[in-house]
Design a protein around this motif. Structure first.
Motif, PDB file in Angstrom:
ATOM      1  N   ASP A 122     -19.184 -48.456  29.643  1.00 52.35           N
ATOM      2  CA  ASP A 122     -18.213 -47.368  29.767  1.00 52.35           C
ATOM      3  C   ASP A 122     -16.891 -47.718  29.108  1.00 52.35           C
ATOM      4  O   ASP A 122     -16.262 -46.871  28.452  1.00 52.35           O
ATOM      5  CB  ASP A 122     -17.993 -47.047  31.251  1.00 52.35           C
TER       6      ASP A 122
ATOM      7  N   GLU B  49     -16.305 -49.855  26.613  1.00 52.18           N
ATOM      8  CA  GLU B  49     -16.457 -49.840  25.156  1.00 52.18           C
ATOM      9  C   GLU B  49     -16.510 -48.409  24.627  1.00 52.18           C
ATOM     10  O   GLU B  49     -15.882 -48.084  23.606  1.00 52.18           O
ATOM     11  CB  GLU B  49     -17.734 -50.600  24.756  1.00 52.18           C
ATOM     12  N   ARG B  50     -17.238 -47.544  25.322  1.00 52.69           N
ATOM     13  CA  ARG B  50     -17.336 -46.146  24.882  1.00 52.69           C
ATOM     14  C   ARG B  50     -15.954 -45.484  24.910  1.00 52.69           C
ATOM     15  O   ARG B  50     -15.586 -44.743  23.975  1.00 52.69           O
ATOM     16  CB  ARG B  50     -18.305 -45.377  25.754  1.00 52.69           C
ATOM     17  N   ALA B  51     -15.165 -45.767  25.950  1.00 53.04           N
ATOM     18  CA  ALA B  51     -13.825 -45.179  26.055  1.00 53.04           C
ATOM     19  C   ALA B  51     -12.947 -45.649  24.892  1.00 53.04           C
ATOM     20  O   ALA B  51     -12.177 -44.865  24.326  1.00 53.04           O
ATOM     21  CB  ALA B  51     -13.200 -45.555  27.402  1.00 53.04           C
TER      22      ALA B  51
ATOM     23  N   PHE C 204     -13.956 -46.572  21.919  1.00 50.19           N
ATOM     24  CA  PHE C 204     -14.418 -45.913  20.688  1.00 50.19           C
ATOM     25  C   PHE C 204     -13.949 -44.454  20.656  1.00 50.19           C
ATOM     26  O   PHE C 204     -13.619 -43.914  19.599  1.00 50.19           O
ATOM     27  CB  PHE C 204     -15.944 -45.989  20.573  1.00 50.19           C
ATOM     28  N   GLU C 205     -13.918 -43.806  21.820  1.00 52.20           N
ATOM     29  CA  GLU C 205     -13.417 -42.436  21.873  1.00 52.20           C
ATOM     30  C   GLU C 205     -11.931 -42.402  21.482  1.00 52.20           C
ATOM     31  O   GLU C 205     -11.488 -41.505  20.748  1.00 52.20           O
ATOM     32  CB  GLU C 205     -13.609 -41.851  23.270  1.00 52.20           C
ATOM     33  N   GLN C 206     -11.176 -43.393  21.960  1.00 51.75           N
ATOM     34  CA  GLN C 206      -9.762 -43.479  21.582  1.00 51.75           C
ATOM     35  C   GLN C 206      -9.623 -43.699  20.075  1.00 51.75           C
ATOM     36  O   GLN C 206      -8.763 -43.108  19.429  1.00 51.75           O
ATOM     37  CB  GLN C 206      -9.080 -44.612  22.348  1.00 51.75           C
TER      38      GLN C 206
ATOM     39  N   ARG D 182     -11.720 -42.800  17.773  1.00 54.49           N
ATOM     40  CA  ARG D 182     -12.071 -41.566  17.065  1.00 54.49           C
ATOM     41  C   ARG D 182     -10.913 -40.583  17.096  1.00 54.49           C
ATOM     42  O   ARG D 182     -10.620 -39.913  16.090  1.00 54.49           O
ATOM     43  CB  ARG D 182     -13.321 -40.938  17.671  1.00 54.49           C
ATOM     44  N   ALA D 183     -10.242 -40.510  18.245  1.00 51.92           N
ATOM     45  CA  ALA D 183      -9.097 -39.608  18.342  1.00 51.92           C
ATOM     46  C   ALA D 183      -7.997 -40.018  17.380  1.00 51.92           C
ATOM     47  O   ALA D 183      -7.354 -39.187  16.737  1.00 51.92           O
ATOM     48  CB  ALA D 183      -8.597 -39.573  19.787  1.00 51.92           C
TER      49      ALA D 183
ATOM     50  N   ASP E 114      -9.010 -39.081  13.864  1.00 50.89           N
ATOM     51  CA  ASP E 114      -8.906 -37.647  13.658  1.00 50.89           C
ATOM     52  C   ASP E 114      -7.460 -37.235  13.392  1.00 50.89           C
ATOM     53  O   ASP E 114      -7.182 -36.387  12.516  1.00 50.89           O
ATOM     54  CB  ASP E 114      -9.442 -36.887  14.882  1.00 50.89           C
TER      55      ASP E 114
END
Length: 335
Positions: free
Chosen positions: A317, A319-321, A323-325, A327-328, A331
């Protein structure tokens, strides 16, 4: 009409002005094309492969090539021809009542016939002596691993030979006919074992020569030579191209993005390679002098490390968070 034999240059498909590099490249290309491993049970390809090796053996050797360029198919008799030249320089020479002149080809004959008359090669001698002939060359196939080709190795070769019977002396008369050792043949079979050194840097198609270990000559002629025809076995890690090696090296996505060190296998050990930041998947990095030894020369080829970026099989969880940051952030940068 009997077709004329191809010259060694024609066999390799190069001009007489070809450089050593031209000859080497032509040989490599043809050897790969006609190698028995590529053409199993193809007698024509096998014969062509032997022709290619014979041509390369002469043209890749500066001294042999010089003799071949001057004397053609009789290059192995260069010493005798040069003796003829020395005699010619002193005013010609006589044989059996005929005076021969080197430049004019002798008394109505060609250069080869003059030589045969003078030195009696391959002709019966006085009182029915056997013809003087060089023995045939012998080839035997050997396989070596890439590591053996890298370090050099040896192979024990068994050869079947015949020897004059020590009991009857091979007389072929009454003594031989009654000899229990050779059953009246006059000769006995022997198995000869030779340990042959295979040098560093050999590759598939290389021929290792052992002088004088081929078939025995006749009439006092010299023995032929033994040739080991080498095949280097495929390797599980390294792909060989000439003297260079290629190897795939895994790297994590973090090492590829941020930079870091990865372990690279070489034939003689392992070493650490520093990756630059943002190393792309499939990028090749050159390690100078970490390839195969140069056959008959000095130095080594290069090693090319191809980077394979490996992604994780799963993310937790946290690591996924992250990576989401990331990606943001990417973007926003691209807006």
């Amino acid at each position: 009409m009997k077709a004329m034999a191809r010259s060694f240059y024609e066999t390799l498909g190069v001009p007489r002005t070809a450089t050593e590099k031209d000859i080497r490249n032509a040989y490599r290309k043809l050897a790969r094309q006609y190698h028995p491993d590529v053409n199993p049970n193809d007698k024509g390809a096998e014969a062509r492969f032997k022709e290619i090796n014979a041509a390369n053996d002469v043209l890749s050797d500066a001294d042999k090539r010089k003799k071949y360029d001057k004397y053609g198919d009789r290059w192995e008799q260069a010493d005798q021809y040069e003796e003829m030249e020395r005699r010619q320089a002193s005013g010609g020479f006589r044989n059996g009542g005929a005076t021969y002149n080197f430049e004019q080809g002798g008394a109505g004959g060609d250069f080869g016939s003059i030589f045969d008359n003078l030195f009696r090669r391959d002709r019966p001698g006085p009182r029915g002596r056997a013809a003087t002939r060089r023995g045939q060359d012998v080839e035997t196939a050997v396989e070596v691993s890439l590591e053996e080709a890298f370090r050099g190795t040896s192979r024990t070769v068994s050869l079947q030979t015949t020897e004059t019977c020590a009991v009857c002396g091979g007389s072929g008369e009454v003594a031989a006919a009654t000899c229990a050792t050779c059953d009246g043949v006059g000769q006995v079979a022997r198995t000869k074992r030779l340990e042959v050194r295979v040098p560093q840097g050999v590759r598939t198609g290389s021929r290792v020569r052992v002088a004088g270990e081929g078939r025995a000559g006749t009439g006092g002629g010299p023995s032929g030579d033994l040739y080991l025809v080498v095949t280097v076995q495929p390797h599980s890690k390294f792909d060989r191209k000439g003297d260079d090696l290629n190897v795939e090296v895994p790297a994590s996505y973090l090492e590829a993005v941020l930079g870091g060190e990865v372990e690279v296998p070489t034939v003689d050990g392992r070493l650490m390679l520093k990756l630059p930041t943002l190393t792309q998947n499939g990028r090749q990095l050159k390690l100078t002098g970490k390839g195969m030894p140069v056959l008959g020369g000095t130095g080594r080829g290069d090693l090319y490390a191809k980077i394979r970026v490996q992604l994780p099989d799963a993310l937790n969880d946290e690591e996924r968070a992250l990576f989401e940051q990331l990606r943001a952030i990417r973007d926003r940068i691209q807006e």
